[in-house]
Design an enzyme around this catalytic site. Structure first.
Site, short mmCIF file in Angstrom:
data_model
loop_
_atom_site.label_atom_id
_atom_site.label_comp_id
_atom_site.label_asym_id
_atom_site.label_seq_id
_atom_site.Cartn_x
_atom_site.Cartn_y
_atom_site.Cartn_z
N LYS A 193 4.40 3.11 1.35
CA LYS A 193 5.18 3.84 0.34
C LYS A 193 6.43 4.49 0.94
CE LYS A 193 0.92 5.02 -2.19
NZ LYS A 193 -0.07 4.61 -1.15
N LEU A 194 7.32 3.67 1.47
CA LEU A 194 8.52 4.19 2.10
C LEU A 194 9.33 5.05 1.13
CD1 LEU A 194 9.79 0.98 3.96
CD2 LEU A 194 8.14 2.69 4.76
N LYS A 220 -5.38 -4.61 1.96
CA LYS A 220 -4.45 -3.49 1.89
C LYS A 220 -4.66 -2.56 3.07
CE LYS A 220 -4.78 0.25 -0.86
NZ LYS A 220 -4.39 1.42 -0.02
N GLY A 253 -11.29 -0.55 -3.50
CA GLY A 253 -11.69 -0.02 -2.20
C GLY A 253 -13.15 0.38 -2.16
N ARG A 254 -13.42 1.61 -2.59
CA ARG A 254 -14.77 2.18 -2.48
C ARG A 254 -15.88 1.32 -3.09
NH1 ARG A 254 -12.49 8.21 -3.48
NH2 ARG A 254 -10.73 6.94 -4.15
N ASP A 302 12.65 7.75 1.71
CA ASP A 302 13.55 8.49 2.57
C ASP A 302 14.97 8.19 2.08
OD1 ASP A 302 14.73 9.75 4.98
OD2 ASP A 302 12.71 9.52 5.83
N ILE A 303 15.96 8.52 2.90
CA ILE A 303 17.32 8.14 2.52
C ILE A 303 17.47 6.63 2.64
CG2 ILE A 303 18.24 10.40 3.18
CD1 ILE A 303 19.35 9.10 5.71
N ASP A 313 0.67 -0.76 2.85
CA ASP A 313 0.85 0.26 1.81
C ASP A 313 1.30 1.59 2.44
OD1 ASP A 313 0.66 1.76 -0.53
OD2 ASP A 313 -1.52 2.01 -0.37
N GLN A 327 -9.49 9.37 -8.37
CA GLN A 327 -8.53 8.66 -9.22
C GLN A 327 -8.67 9.16 -10.66
OE1 GLN A 327 -6.35 6.79 -7.93
NE2 GLN A 327 -7.14 5.46 -6.34
N ASN A 350 19.33 4.25 4.13
CA ASN A 350 19.40 3.52 5.41
C ASN A 350 18.11 3.62 6.20
OD1 ASN A 350 21.87 2.18 5.45
ND2 ASN A 350 23.01 4.00 6.09
N ASP A 385 -9.99 1.19 4.08
CA ASP A 385 -9.85 2.64 4.22
C ASP A 385 -10.99 3.29 4.98
OD1 ASP A 385 -7.49 2.65 2.74
OD2 ASP A 385 -8.52 2.88 0.83
N THR A 433 -1.90 6.79 -9.18
CA THR A 433 -3.04 6.79 -10.10
C THR A 433 -3.90 8.05 -9.97
OG1 THR A 433 -4.21 5.38 -8.51
CG2 THR A 433 -3.19 4.30 -10.41
#
Length: 228
Positions: A61-62, A30, A208-209, A64-65, A59, A188, A67, A8, A119
């Site tokens: 995070k899809l 990630k 991460g951090r 949507d509709i 990462d 977080q 299809n 990140d 989170t």
């Protein structure tokens, strides 16, 4: 339990320098919104060039509709670079089933996880959005995910054991917000350390951090691996 290191940092150069330091460890990497939007598919190729054995968790995070999610999932799976990606469980069972059906025949397809409760939520804020407590709703989302043949969920360590008890011990739980040795929680809300994660049968801890802000990231990664 596996360690997944969040990349990140503000530039590809800094992220790649970090990865060079930890290239000899058995870790996952990630790649989130910031890095992928800025650096794209080439960044994934650059990571594999450092060590082809690195496993990459994309990462994004899809959500949507159905299809549209399935189209994106197919593109990700066909990269041949991504070992795991995620969708939002809030997208519903139809969307998750559509994603899994779309990629089922792709060779070496990635693992797919579904995000339950971020989170960064505390219970009060989560309830204002979903009208249920985190623990109750996260488990319901996980059951929907399990029934949709998705491989696992992204959740906090606090929900991991209950989710496994309501699905399967083989159902993957990947938990962000891990502060391995009690470091500051930052933005977080539901954070956990390594012993708590072990007790709750977490499969992947995301850190991460505490790694990339350390003076010696390599030593931090080594210490985490020794403790998991």
């Amino acid at each position: 339990m596996k360690l997944c290191v969040s990349l990140d940092l503000p530039s590809a150069k800094e992220n790649l320098a970090l990865v060079e330091q930890i290239k000899d460890f058995d870790v996952w990497l990630k790649v989130g919104f910031r890095s992928y939007i800025r650096d794209g598919k080439k960044f994934l190729e650059d990571l594999k060039a450092i060590n082809p054995n690195f496993k990459i968790f994309l990462d994004l995070k899809l959500y949507d509709i159905p299809n549209t999610m399935a189209d994106a999932a197919q593109e990700i799976a066909q990269f041949g670079l991504v070992d795991m990606f995620n969708v939002h469980a809030s997208s519903g069972k139809t969307a998750m089933n559509t994603v899994m059906d779309r990629i089922k025949d792709i060779a070496n397809k990635p693992l797919v996880l579904a995000v339950t409760a971020l989170t960064s939520f505390d219970n009060e804020e989560f309830k204002s959005v979903y009208n249920e407590d985190i623990e109750t709703k996260a488990t319901k989302m996980a059951i929907d995910t399990f029934e949709s043949k998705v491989d696992g969920v992204v959740c906090s360590a606090f929900e991991s054991l209950d989710i496994k008890n309501n699905t399967s011990n083989e159902f993957i739980t990947l938990c962000p917000g891990i502060r391995p040795f009690g470091e500051d929680s930052g933005d977080q809300k539901r954070v956990a350390d390594i012993p708590f994660s072990k007790e709750n049968l977490v499969d992947f801890i995301v850190v991460g951090r505490p790694i990339y802000k350390a003076e010696n990231p390599k030593e931090v990664v080594k210490k985490i691996l020794e403790n998991i």
